[in-house]
Design a protein around this motif. Structure first.
Motif: not given
Length: 176
Positions: A160-176, A143-155
């Motif tokens: 992955m468990s649901r909790d692991e997936l959510i934790a990474i996603i929550e870190d990448l979702i733009p706040k505000g 699983t590859v994670f890319i932020d909203a700016c198109g920047e590669y973040e993590k592989t």
């Protein structure tokens, strides 16, 4: 003896300060650490389940989760229920791309597999393998994670468990 101890103390202090500086500078994201290829390579394309070509750049502005999987991969199939739940919960804020690999010649089998198991997921194929090569996918699930700016973040290689997936996603979702 006191002079030797003082020199040793200064030397130790310099080493500690240098070590702290190195640790702090390594912890900051920069272009050299943002591999592969700093950006998520906007020129990359996929084929969606309807046969349309889709560019990875189409998703800039949203957090993107790309899951490479196959129907014959037990760990891939095992994590699908968790991914499906997270997909349903976050699909309004996150773009999910479920990229089936090595089964592009049998797309109907893959579509039937998803339908038979009740998964309505955004299905894509990478027949040219360009996306897999760009993100150095050598095992599945990956699983590859890319932020909203198109920047590669993590592989993440492996299930992955649901909790692991959510934790990474929550870190990448733009706040505000």
């Amino acid at each position: 003896m006191k002079k030797f101890e003082r020199i040793l103390l200064y030397f130790a202090l310099i080493v500690i300060i240098a070590g702290c500086f190195f640790a702090v500078s390594c912890g900051e994201p920069n272009a050299e650490q943002n591999t592969p290829e700093q950006k998520a390579s906007p020129g990359l394309s996929l084929i969606d389940a309807d046969g349309n070509t889709v560019m990875l750049s189409d998703f800039v502005g949203k957090t993107v989760v790309i899951n490479f999987w196959a129907t014959w991969c037990s760990p891939c199939v095992g994590e699908l229920p968790e991914f499906y739940d997270v997909y349903k919960e976050y699909s309004d804020r996150v773009e999910f791309l479920f990229v089936n690999i090595q089964e592009a010649s049998d797309e109907e089998h893959v579509k039937a597999f998803l339908a038979d198991n009740g998964y309505e997921l955004p299905l894509y194929f990478d027949p040219s393998l360009e996306l897999q090569m760009r993100f150095d996918v050598t095992a599945i699930p990956t699983t590859v994670f890319i932020d909203a700016c198109g920047e590669y973040e993590k592989t993440q290689v492996g299930s992955m468990s649901r909790d692991e997936l959510i934790a990474i996603i929550e870190d990448l979702i733009p706040k505000g």
